[in-house]
Design an enzyme around this catalytic site. Structure first.
Site, mmCIF file in Angstrom:
data_model
loop_
_atom_site.group_PDB
_atom_site.id
_atom_site.type_symbol
_atom_site.label_atom_id
_atom_site.label_comp_id
_atom_site.label_asym_id
_atom_site.label_seq_id
_atom_site.Cartn_x
_atom_site.Cartn_y
_atom_site.Cartn_z
ATOM 1 N N GLY A 15 20.170 0.483 -19.460
ATOM 2 C CA GLY A 15 18.986 -0.151 -20.045
ATOM 3 C C GLY A 15 18.380 -1.292 -19.254
ATOM 4 O O GLY A 15 17.809 -2.207 -19.840
ATOM 5 N N ASN A 17 15.740 -1.073 -17.383
ATOM 6 C CA ASN A 17 14.285 -0.991 -17.614
ATOM 7 C C ASN A 17 13.935 -1.506 -19.007
ATOM 8 O O ASN A 17 12.912 -2.183 -19.183
ATOM 9 C CB ASN A 17 13.789 0.446 -17.430
ATOM 10 C CG ASN A 17 13.547 0.780 -15.969
ATOM 11 O OD1 ASN A 17 12.575 0.331 -15.369
ATOM 12 N ND2 ASN A 17 14.455 1.543 -15.373
ATOM 13 N N MET A 93 18.150 10.256 -20.859
ATOM 14 C CA MET A 93 18.552 11.307 -19.931
ATOM 15 C C MET A 93 18.468 12.713 -20.527
ATOM 16 O O MET A 93 19.393 13.516 -20.383
ATOM 17 C CB MET A 93 19.963 11.025 -19.400
ATOM 18 C CG MET A 93 20.099 9.658 -18.728
ATOM 19 S SD MET A 93 18.828 9.319 -17.488
ATOM 20 C CE MET A 93 19.464 10.299 -16.145
ATOM 21 N N ASN A 110 7.355 7.722 -19.388
ATOM 22 C CA ASN A 110 8.662 7.787 -18.741
ATOM 23 C C ASN A 110 8.578 7.120 -17.366
ATOM 24 O O ASN A 110 7.514 7.051 -16.765
ATOM 25 C CB ASN A 110 9.084 9.253 -18.568
ATOM 26 C CG ASN A 110 10.456 9.406 -17.944
ATOM 27 O OD1 ASN A 110 11.394 8.688 -18.280
ATOM 28 N ND2 ASN A 110 10.586 10.337 -17.006
ATOM 29 N N HIS A 112 10.301 7.515 -13.595
ATOM 30 C CA HIS A 112 11.114 8.429 -12.790
ATOM 31 C C HIS A 112 11.341 7.816 -11.407
ATOM 32 O O HIS A 112 10.393 7.311 -10.791
ATOM 33 C CB HIS A 112 10.402 9.790 -12.660
ATOM 34 C CG HIS A 112 11.200 10.764 -11.866
ATOM 35 N ND1 HIS A 112 12.308 11.401 -12.380
ATOM 36 C CD2 HIS A 112 11.092 11.178 -10.571
ATOM 37 C CE1 HIS A 112 12.838 12.171 -11.442
ATOM 38 N NE2 HIS A 112 12.112 12.050 -10.337
HETATM 39 C C1 GRF Z 1 16.211 4.631 -13.811
HETATM 40 O O1 GRF Z 1 16.487 4.878 -12.469
HETATM 41 C C2 GRF Z 1 15.002 5.430 -14.263
HETATM 42 O O2 GRF Z 1 14.092 5.634 -13.238
HETATM 43 C C3 GRF Z 1 15.624 6.747 -14.679
HETATM 44 O O3 GRF Z 1 16.838 6.405 -15.271
HETATM 45 C C4 GRF Z 1 17.301 5.167 -14.740
HETATM 46 C C5 GRF Z 1 17.533 4.269 -15.908
HETATM 47 O O4 GRF Z 1 18.082 3.038 -15.553
HETATM 48 N N1 GRF Z 1 14.729 7.460 -15.572
HETATM 49 P P1 GRF Z 1 18.199 1.903 -16.624
HETATM 50 O O5 GRF Z 1 19.025 2.463 -17.788
HETATM 51 O O6 GRF Z 1 16.840 1.514 -17.072
HETATM 52 O O7 GRF Z 1 18.910 0.777 -15.952
#
Ligand code: GRF
Length: 216
Positions: A15, A17, A93, A110, A112
């Site tokens: 998490g 992001n 995921m 999303n 990516h």
């Molecule tokens: C990130 O690399 C994002 O691009 C991908 O999954 C990963 C999530 O990382 N969709 P986090 O859980 O936000 O640290």
């Protein structure tokens, strides 16, 4: 004051992001509020982050549903119950199922870790290193039924060096993820993102959706 955009976040893992979105809301950069965090994994660290920031969190486990459609319909119910207007996938995921996409048509974003349409699916960073591209990056896009195929909102590019590994490239890309995801959500919350003929247009003087090594 007008009501702020209500966001629902879906996350499966650490998490980071999600954290960058929380931080940018708390600093006032994104004019929105997070109504709920939903995780499909009970041990996702994202849940701890939600608790710390007093954000409601729900664990919705696919195993408790007889099929994926019911799982996604339940997620959509929980989001709608809370008045969520924008769904943000922050490291969720899974390929999002139709019941959720239909109820939040072009309202799911999303991030990516590659420059789409190159390297969709899992391990975008490893795919880039293995292929030998010289530039990679990250993409914020709306979610459709395909795997990372929806309309592109914003991208940031980073160099790929000869001695890069999946980890070193991931780290470089992640820094950009933490910048463009909040920015895209901010612009959406401000009503500056429109979709015409399958293409995204950003109504803003500065951001044109393409940020190459944007200044820190
Ligand atoms: C990130 O690399 C994002 O691009 C991908 O999954 C990963 C999530 O990382 N969709 P986090 O859980 O936000 O640290």
């Amino acid at each position: 004051m007008s009501e702020m955009l209500k966001i629902g976040v879906l996350a499966s893992g650490r998490g980071s992001n999600f954290q960058s979105i929380i931080d940018n809301i708390e600093s006032g950069f994104i004019p929105a509020e997070i109504a709920v965090l939903i995780s499909d994994k009970a041990d996702a660290f994202a849940i701890e982050r939600a608790k710390k920031h007093k954000i409601e969190s729900l664990v919705i486990n696919l195993k408790n549903f007889s099929n994926k459609d019911l799982f996604y319909a339940h997620i959509a119910d929980e989001l709608q119950k809370r008045g969520v207007e924008l769904v943000v996938l922050a490291g969720f995921m899974r390929v999002v199922g139709k019941p959720l996409i239909e109820r939040y048509n072009n309202k799911i974003m999303n991030i990516h870790p590659a420059l789409l349409p190159s390297f969709p699916g899992l391990h975008g960073q490893k795919q880039a290193v293995d292929y030998g591209v010289k530039i990679s990056g990250c993409t914020v896009h709306f979610v459709d039924e395909g795997v990372d195929t929806g309309p592109i909102i914003m991208q940031a590019a980073v160099p790929v060096y000869e001695d890069d590994t999946e980890d070193t490239l991931s780290e470089r890309i992640l820094k950009q993820e933490h910048r463009i995801f909040p920015l895209a959500i901010k612009l959406y919350a401000e009503g500056k993102i429109t979709l015409t003929g399958g293409k995204v247009c950003i109504k803003s003087g500065r951001e044109n959706g393409i940020l190459i090594n944007p200044p820190a």
